[in-house]
Design a protein around this motif. Structure first.
Motif, PDB file in Angstrom:
ATOM      1  N   ILE A 156     -18.906 -34.767  92.337  1.00  0.00           N
ATOM      2  CA  ILE A 156     -18.537 -33.418  91.917  1.00  0.00           C
ATOM      3  C   ILE A 156     -17.439 -33.537  90.867  1.00  0.00           C
ATOM      4  CG2 ILE A 156     -16.839 -33.141  93.802  1.00  0.00           C
ATOM      5  CD1 ILE A 156     -17.670 -30.154  93.889  1.00  0.00           C
ATOM      6  N   THR A 157     -17.520 -32.706  89.830  1.00  0.00           N
ATOM      7  CA  THR A 157     -16.562 -32.811  88.738  1.00  0.00           C
ATOM      8  C   THR A 157     -16.136 -31.426  88.256  1.00  0.00           C
ATOM      9  OG1 THR A 157     -16.155 -33.895  86.590  1.00  0.00           O
ATOM     10  CG2 THR A 157     -18.328 -32.919  86.916  1.00  0.00           C
ATOM     11  N   ALA A 158     -15.354 -31.405  87.201  1.00  0.00           N
ATOM     12  CA  ALA A 158     -14.853 -30.148  86.643  1.00  0.00           C
ATOM     13  C   ALA A 158     -15.863 -29.610  85.629  1.00  0.00           C
ATOM     14  CB  ALA A 158     -13.476 -30.382  86.021  1.00  0.00           C
ATOM     15  N   TYR A 159     -15.380 -28.951  84.590  1.00  0.00           N
ATOM     16  CA  TYR A 159     -16.280 -28.264  83.659  1.00  0.00           C
ATOM     17  C   TYR A 159     -16.745 -29.145  82.505  1.00  0.00           C
ATOM     18  CZ  TYR A 159     -11.410 -27.607  82.399  1.00  0.00           C
ATOM     19  OH  TYR A 159     -10.067 -27.814  82.187  1.00  0.00           O
ATOM     20  N   ARG A 160     -16.188 -30.349  82.334  1.00  0.00           N
ATOM     21  CA  ARG A 160     -16.670 -31.258  81.281  1.00  0.00           C
ATOM     22  C   ARG A 160     -17.775 -32.112  81.911  1.00  0.00           C
ATOM     23  NH1 ARG A 160     -13.662 -31.529  76.946  1.00  0.00           N
ATOM     24  NH2 ARG A 160     -11.792 -30.998  78.130  1.00  0.00           N
ATOM     25  N   VAL A 208     -10.186 -24.555  87.355  1.00  0.00           N
ATOM     26  CA  VAL A 208      -9.437 -25.812  87.273  1.00  0.00           C
ATOM     27  C   VAL A 208      -9.001 -26.274  88.671  1.00  0.00           C
ATOM     28  CG1 VAL A 208      -7.381 -26.943  86.341  1.00  0.00           C
ATOM     29  CG2 VAL A 208      -8.628 -25.286  84.951  1.00  0.00           C
ATOM     30  N   GLY A 209      -9.427 -27.457  89.053  1.00  0.00           N
ATOM     31  CA  GLY A 209      -9.015 -28.057  90.315  1.00  0.00           C
ATOM     32  C   GLY A 209      -9.779 -27.598  91.534  1.00  0.00           C
ATOM     33  N   ALA A 210     -10.621 -26.563  91.409  1.00  0.00           N
ATOM     34  CA  ALA A 210     -11.289 -26.001  92.584  1.00  0.00           C
ATOM     35  C   ALA A 210     -12.284 -26.968  93.222  1.00  0.00           C
ATOM     36  CB  ALA A 210     -12.007 -24.705  92.207  1.00  0.00           C
ATOM     37  N   GLN A 211     -12.775 -27.930  92.438  1.00  0.00           N
ATOM     38  CA  GLN A 211     -13.763 -28.875  92.978  1.00  0.00           C
ATOM     39  C   GLN A 211     -13.129 -29.927  93.877  1.00  0.00           C
ATOM     40  OE1 GLN A 211     -12.596 -28.844  89.927  1.00  0.00           O
ATOM     41  NE2 GLN A 211     -12.142 -30.922  89.265  1.00  0.00           N
ATOM     42  N   ILE A 212     -11.808 -30.080  93.858  1.00  0.00           N
ATOM     43  CA  ILE A 212     -11.161 -31.158  94.619  1.00  0.00           C
ATOM     44  C   ILE A 212     -11.313 -30.952  96.124  1.00  0.00           C
ATOM     45  CG2 ILE A 212      -8.980 -32.378  95.020  1.00  0.00           C
ATOM     46  CD1 ILE A 212      -8.179 -31.516  92.131  1.00  0.00           C
ATOM     47  N   PRO A 213     -10.940 -29.793  96.694  1.00  0.00           N
ATOM     48  CA  PRO A 213     -11.178 -29.603  98.131  1.00  0.00           C
ATOM     49  C   PRO A 213     -12.665 -29.578  98.484  1.00  0.00           C
ATOM     50  CG  PRO A 213     -10.313 -27.594  97.136  1.00  0.00           C
ATOM     51  CD  PRO A 213     -10.175 -28.660  96.114  1.00  0.00           C
ATOM     52  N   LEU A 230     -20.580 -41.737 100.220  1.00  0.00           N
ATOM     53  CA  LEU A 230     -19.234 -41.305  99.849  1.00  0.00           C
ATOM     54  C   LEU A 230     -19.332 -40.229  98.788  1.00  0.00           C
ATOM     55  CD1 LEU A 230     -18.673 -42.714  96.827  1.00  0.00           C
ATOM     56  CD2 LEU A 230     -18.373 -44.751  98.225  1.00  0.00           C
ATOM     57  N   CYS A 231     -18.193 -39.614  98.496  1.00  0.00           N
ATOM     58  CA  CYS A 231     -18.138 -38.598  97.438  1.00  0.00           C
ATOM     59  C   CYS A 231     -17.127 -39.009  96.377  1.00  0.00           C
ATOM     60  CB  CYS A 231     -17.781 -37.225  98.004  1.00  0.00           C
ATOM     61  SG  CYS A 231     -17.770 -35.923  96.737  1.00  0.00           S
ATOM     62  N   VAL A 232     -17.568 -39.002  95.127  1.00  0.00           N
ATOM     63  CA  VAL A 232     -16.670 -39.208  93.999  1.00  0.00           C
ATOM     64  C   VAL A 232     -16.220 -37.830  93.525  1.00  0.00           C
ATOM     65  CG1 VAL A 232     -16.437 -40.097  91.658  1.00  0.00           C
ATOM     66  CG2 VAL A 232     -17.815 -41.348  93.334  1.00  0.00           C
ATOM     67  N   THR A 233     -14.938 -37.571  93.623  1.00  0.00           N
ATOM     68  CA  THR A 233     -14.374 -36.266  93.271  1.00  0.00           C
ATOM     69  C   THR A 233     -13.521 -36.426  92.016  1.00  0.00           C
ATOM     70  OG1 THR A 233     -14.333 -35.607  95.603  1.00  0.00           O
ATOM     71  CG2 THR A 233     -12.956 -34.350  94.080  1.00  0.00           C
ATOM     72  N   LEU A 234     -13.972 -35.838  90.914  1.00  0.00           N
ATOM     73  CA  LEU A 234     -13.292 -36.008  89.630  1.00  0.00           C
ATOM     74  C   LEU A 234     -12.510 -34.758  89.252  1.00  0.00           C
ATOM     75  CD1 LEU A 234     -16.507 -37.444  88.926  1.00  0.00           C
ATOM     76  CD2 LEU A 234     -14.797 -38.570  87.499  1.00  0.00           C
ATOM     77  N   TYR A 235     -11.402 -34.985  88.574  1.00  0.00           N
ATOM     78  CA  TYR A 235     -10.587 -33.888  88.049  1.00  0.00           C
ATOM     79  C   TYR A 235      -9.827 -34.425  86.840  1.00  0.00           C
ATOM     80  CZ  TYR A 235      -7.009 -36.349  90.790  1.00  0.00           C
ATOM     81  OH  TYR A 235      -6.182 -37.307  91.322  1.00  0.00           O
ATOM     82  N   GLY A 236      -9.252 -33.540  86.069  1.00  0.00           N
ATOM     83  CA  GLY A 236      -8.521 -33.949  84.877  1.00  0.00           C
ATOM     84  C   GLY A 236      -7.026 -33.982  85.109  1.00  0.00           C
ATOM     85  N   ASP A 237      -6.320 -34.549  84.139  1.00  0.00           N
ATOM     86  CA  ASP A 237      -4.860 -34.580  84.248  1.00  0.00           C
ATOM     87  C   ASP A 237      -4.281 -33.174  84.279  1.00  0.00           C
ATOM     88  OD1 ASP A 237      -4.072 -34.091  81.093  1.00  0.00           O
ATOM     89  OD2 ASP A 237      -5.842 -35.357  81.302  1.00  0.00           O
ATOM     90  N   GLY A 243      -1.291 -27.530  93.691  1.00  0.00           N
ATOM     91  CA  GLY A 243      -1.011 -27.673  95.114  1.00  0.00           C
ATOM     92  C   GLY A 243      -2.227 -28.035  95.929  1.00  0.00           C
ATOM     93  N   GLN A 244      -3.393 -27.501  95.566  1.00  0.00           N
ATOM     94  CA  GLN A 244      -4.604 -27.776  96.348  1.00  0.00           C
ATOM     95  C   GLN A 244      -4.976 -29.260  96.296  1.00  0.00           C
ATOM     96  OE1 GLN A 244      -8.104 -25.748  94.804  1.00  0.00           O
ATOM     97  NE2 GLN A 244      -7.239 -25.727  92.741  1.00  0.00           N
ATOM     98  N   LEU A 245      -4.572 -29.967  95.240  1.00  0.00           N
ATOM     99  CA  LEU A 245      -4.817 -31.404  95.171  1.00  0.00           C
ATOM    100  C   LEU A 245      -4.064 -32.127  96.280  1.00  0.00           C
ATOM    101  CD1 LEU A 245      -5.868 -33.951  93.543  1.00  0.00           C
ATOM    102  CD2 LEU A 245      -3.672 -33.883  92.382  1.00  0.00           C
TER     103      LEU A 245
END
Length: 431
Positions: A156-160, A208-213, A230-237, A243-245
Motif C-alpha cells: 500500500i502506498t500514497a498518491y505517487r 497524506v499518511g492515511a495509508q500507514i495505519p 507481509l505488508c509493505v507500507t510506503l509513505y513519503g518524507d 501523529g498517526q505514523l
C-alpha cells in the motif's frame, strides 16, 4: 510544439537512416545526443567502429549477431552499505544478478519512466486532468521492492502510485485509461491518478499518511491468518512527521506485525526541503524502538537486498522494521508544480547525470558484458511503441457512462438502488 518535434524528428530520421519518432522534448534530446555521439569529430574512430564491424580472422565463421553464450550470465556487484538502527547486522553488501534479472529490472524501470513521460505529455495536452503525481526518478524503489517480495505479499502506498500499479501487474493501457478517466481504466475511470488498485495492492491513497495505519491493519490480517505474508507500507518524507505514523509504529511494535514501513525520502515534501520540515531527518530512526535501515534508493540492487533483509526479518516473527529509501523525483510534486521554484535546474541535472537509477543499472550491465548496447536499444524501442500504443488506446477509449456512476460499490452484492442527490433520484449499483 508538437509540429516542431515532428519536423525535427523527420529531419533526424533522414540524416541517420533510423526511425526516430520522438514524442517529447526529452525523447528528442536523447535521439540527438546519440546522433552527436556517433558523428562528433572527437570520436571518429568510435563512430567508424560502430558503423563498420571488425573483420573476422581468416577461416573464422561470420556470425550475424551475438549469441547468449557471448554474454556473462551472472555477476556479483559490490553495493553501498546501509546505515543501521538497533541492528547488529544489516543487508549484504554484495548483490548477485543474473543476465535475465538485469534485463527485467531495466525493462521495468524504463517502462515506468516512459509511461510517466507520456502521462506528462497527456496532462499538458489537457487529456489527463486533475491531480497527477509522477514517479520518474524513483523507479529503483518500486522495482527493487518488487524484486525482493512475493506477488502474494501486500503493498500500500500514497498518491505517487503509477509505478507500483504497473509492478503489481496492471497493464500500461489500463493505467493510462485510468489517468484519462476512461472506461478501460483499472478503476473503471473513476479513481484517477491517486486511486488505482490490483490484487494485493491497496492503492493509491489521496490523504497524506492515511495509508500507514491501513498498512498495519493489512499486516495484522496476515498475522491473524498465519499466511507468512507481509505488508509493505510506503509513505513519503512529507508524511513522516504525522501523529498517526507514530501511533501505528507503537501498535505494530506491540503486536509484532509483519510490516515493512518504507519512507521514500525524495528530499522534498511538496515544495519544502526535508531540512526545513524536520528537526531530525534520520527517518529510519523514527521508529525509535523499531529497528531501521537507511538505503540508497537510487540503486535498484541496494533496494532489493535491503528489502530481502527486511522481509526475512518480518517473516521470522520479530515484528516490524522501518526503512528509509533516499531517492529523488525529477518532476515537481504534482503536474501543477513546475518543480524549480524551491530547487535549481542544476540540482536536478546533477542528480540525473550522477545518480539516475536506469543509467546506473545500464552501465553495470554493459561494463560487465551482460548485455549489448544494441539489445538495450531494441528494448527502448519496444517500450516506446508499447507506451505509445497504450496512449492511443486510452485516448480512443470511451468515458464511463452515467449509468455506471454507482456501480461497483460492493464486490459481491445483488443489484441495488442508490439514492441520488435527492430522494426521487434512484441510481442502480451493480457489483
Amino acid at each position: 510544439m508538437q509540429n516542431m518535434l515532428t519536423i525535427i524528428s523527420n529531419a533526424l530520421c533522414r540524416i541517420t537512416g533510423r526511425n526516430v519518432g520522438a514524442q517529447t522534448v526529452s525523447e528528442l534530446l536523447i535521439d540527438l545526443s546519440e546522433y552527436v555521439n556517433l558523428t562528433s569529430p572527437a570520436a571518429p574512430a568510435l563512430a567508424q567502429t560502430q558503423r563498420q564491424p571488425p573483420k573476422p580472422p581468416p577461416g573464422a565463421r561470420v556470425v550475424a549477431s551475438r549469441s547468449y553464450a557471448d554474454f556473462t550470465p551472472q555477476v556479483t556487484f559490490d553495493i553501498k552499505k546501509c546505515d543501521l538502527h538497533r541492528l547488529e547486522e544489516g543487508p549484504s553488501v554484495k548483490a548477485e544478478v543474473t543476465r535475465e534479472q538485469g534485463l527485467q529490472y531495466y525493462r521495468t524501470m524504463q517502462t515506468i519512466r516512459r509511461m510517466e513521460l507520456k502521462a506528462d505529455q497527456l496532462y499538458k495536452q489537457k487529456i489527463i486532468r486533475g491531480f497527477c503525481h509522477l514517479y520518474d526518478g524513483q523507479e529503483a524503489c518500486a522495482v527493487g521492492i518488487e524484486a525482493a517480495i512475493n506477488q502474494t505479499d501486500h503493498l500500500i502506498t500514497a498518491y505517487r502510485a503509477h509505478g507500483f500499479t504497473f509492478t503489481r501487474g496492471v497493464p500500461i493501457k489500463n493505467i493510462l485509461c485510468e489517468l484519462t478517466g476512461r472506461k478501460g481504466g483499472v478503476a473503471k475511470g473513476k479513481g484517477g491518478s491517486m486511486h488505482m488498485y490490483a490484487p494485493c495492492f491497496y492503492g493509491g491513497n489521496g490523504i497524506v499518511g492515511a495509508q500507514i495505519p491501513l498498512g498495519a491493519g493489512i499486516a495484522l490480517a496476515c498475522q491473524y491468518k498465519g499466511t507468512k505474508e507481509l505488508c509493505v507500507t510506503l509513505y513519503g518524507d512529507g508524511a513522516a512527521n504525522q501523529g498517526q505514523l507514530f501511533e501505528t509504529f507503537n501498535m505494530a511494535a506491540l503486536w509484532k506485525l509483519p510490516c515493512i514501513f518504507i519512507c521514500e525520502n525524495n528530499q522534498y515534501g511538496m515544495g519544502t526541503s526535508v531540512e526545513r520540515a524536520a528537526a531530525c531527518t534520520d527517518y529510519y530512526k523514527r521508529g525509535d524502538f523499531i529497528p531501521g535501515l537507511r538505503v540508497d534508493g537510487m540503486d535498484v540492487l541496494c533496494v532489493r537486498e535491503a528489502v530481502k533483509f527486511a522481509a526475512d526479518y518480518c517473516r521470522s516473527g520479530k515484528g516490524p522494521i522501518v526503512m528509509e529509501l533516499q531517492c529523488y523525483r525529477y518532476h515537481g510534486h504534482s503536474m501543477s508544480d513546475p518543480g524549480v521554484s524551491y530547487r535549481t535546474r542544476e540540482e536536478i541535472q546533477e542528480v540525473r547525470s550522477k545518480s539516475d537509477p536506469i543509467s546506473l543499472l545500464k552501465e553495470r550491465l554493459l561494463s560487465n558484458n551482460m548485455v549489448s548496447a544494441e539489445e538495450l536499444k531494441e528494448i527502448d524501442v519496444e517500450i516506446r511503441k508499447e507506451v505509445e500504443d497504450a496512449a492511443q488506446f486510452a485516448i480512443a477509449d470511451p468515458e464511463p457512462p452515467l449509468e455506471d456512476l454507482c456501480s461497483y460499490i460492493f464486490s459481491d452484492k445483488e443489484p441495488l438502488e442508490v439514492r441520488g442527490v435527492h430522494p426521487w433520484a434512484k441510481l442502480k449499483s451493480l457489483s
